[in-house]
Design a protein around this motif. Structure first.
Motif, PDB file in Angstrom:
ATOM      1  N   ILE A  49       0.852  -1.183   0.000  1.00  0.00           N
ATOM      2  CA  ILE A  49       0.000   0.000   0.000  1.00  0.00           C
ATOM      3  C   ILE A  49       0.888   1.233   0.000  1.00  0.00           C
ATOM      4  O   ILE A  49       1.705   1.424   0.888  1.00  0.00           O
ATOM      5  N   ARG A  50       0.700   2.064  -1.024  1.00  0.00           N
ATOM      6  CA  ARG A  50       1.522   3.266  -1.146  1.00  0.00           C
ATOM      7  C   ARG A  50       0.825   4.499  -0.590  1.00  0.00           C
ATOM      8  O   ARG A  50       1.462   5.376  -0.042  1.00  0.00           O
ATOM      9  N   ASN A  51      -0.477   4.566  -0.759  1.00  0.00           N
ATOM     10  CA  ASN A  51      -1.209   5.756  -0.348  1.00  0.00           C
ATOM     11  C   ASN A  51      -2.349   5.344   0.590  1.00  0.00           C
ATOM     12  O   ASN A  51      -3.307   4.704   0.157  1.00  0.00           O
ATOM     13  N   GLU A  52      -2.240   5.714   1.842  1.00  0.00           N
ATOM     14  CA  GLU A  52      -3.193   5.275   2.858  1.00  0.00           C
ATOM     15  C   GLU A  52      -4.602   5.820   2.655  1.00  0.00           C
ATOM     16  O   GLU A  52      -5.559   5.257   3.165  1.00  0.00           O
ATOM     17  N   GLN A  53      -4.763   6.896   1.898  1.00  0.00           N
ATOM     18  CA  GLN A  53      -6.100   7.467   1.721  1.00  0.00           C
ATOM     19  C   GLN A  53      -6.991   6.576   0.854  1.00  0.00           C
ATOM     20  O   GLN A  53      -8.197   6.738   0.854  1.00  0.00           O
ATOM     21  N   TYR A  54      -6.392   5.631   0.129  1.00  0.00           N
ATOM     22  CA  TYR A  54      -7.165   4.754  -0.746  1.00  0.00           C
ATOM     23  C   TYR A  54      -7.381   3.364  -0.163  1.00  0.00           C
ATOM     24  O   TYR A  54      -7.763   2.449  -0.883  1.00  0.00           O
ATOM     25  N   TRP A  58      -9.250   0.253  -1.889  1.00  0.00           N
ATOM     26  CA  TRP A  58      -8.447  -0.939  -2.128  1.00  0.00           C
ATOM     27  C   TRP A  58      -9.108  -2.179  -1.519  1.00  0.00           C
ATOM     28  O   TRP A  58      -9.210  -3.219  -2.167  1.00  0.00           O
TER      29      TRP A  58
END
Length: 156
Positions: A49-54, A58
């Motif tokens: 996971i690169r971007n926690e807002q998604y 996901w």
């Protein structure tokens, strides 16, 4: 993303994941299994996971893929479902809407549920379903049109 943070986020989304699974699957047991499998897959994929807002998007995408896998698996095997009917709400007006919603094709029902009941944006739904935003909008428009027709027939 750290596994503990993902686990906490995933547990917060468990009810949402179950409701989304319920739009694709009929059996409560299948829904529970798919949610559990989704959470396990998510925990295994936490380092990616690169971007926690998604994370919510996901998780929902993993759930949809897992539901589709189960549907394909069940299509290859001959089983008889003991409880074909999902319990409808007690309120008569809501029951009509619920039954009309269940009568829609999965491709039409899923975007409606994700948008109106779960609060996802058209862009997020587009990403989850891997279709263009215009397709999501068209499916939602078609679903609303079919719902109006179904509810009008029931009112007669």
């Amino acid at each position: 993303m750290h596994k503990d943070a993902l686990a906490a986020c995933a547990m917060e989304q468990e009810r949402t994941l179950y409701r989304v699974a319920k739009t694709l699957l009929r059996s409560d047991a299948d829904c529970a299994d798919v949610v559990q499998e989704t959470l396990l897959k998510a925990l295994n994929g936490a380092p990616f996971i690169r971007n926690e807002q998604y994370v919510k998007t996901w998780l929902t995408r993993i759930l949809i893929n897992t539901c589709k896998d189960l549907i394909r698996k069940n299509a290859r095997t001959q089983t008889v479902e003991l409880s074909e009917f999902i319990p409808a709400p007690e309120n008569g007006e809501q029951r009509d809407l619920y039954e009309a919603l269940q009568a829609l094709d999965d491709k039409l029902r899923l975007p409606l549920v994700l948008h109106y009941l779960e609060g996802f944006t058209v862009k997020e739904i587009s990403h989850m379903l891997r279709v263009p935003e215009g397709t999501v909008k068209r499916r939602m428009w078609t679903a609303r049109k079919e719902l109006r027709e179904l509810l009008a027939e029931e009112a007669i």
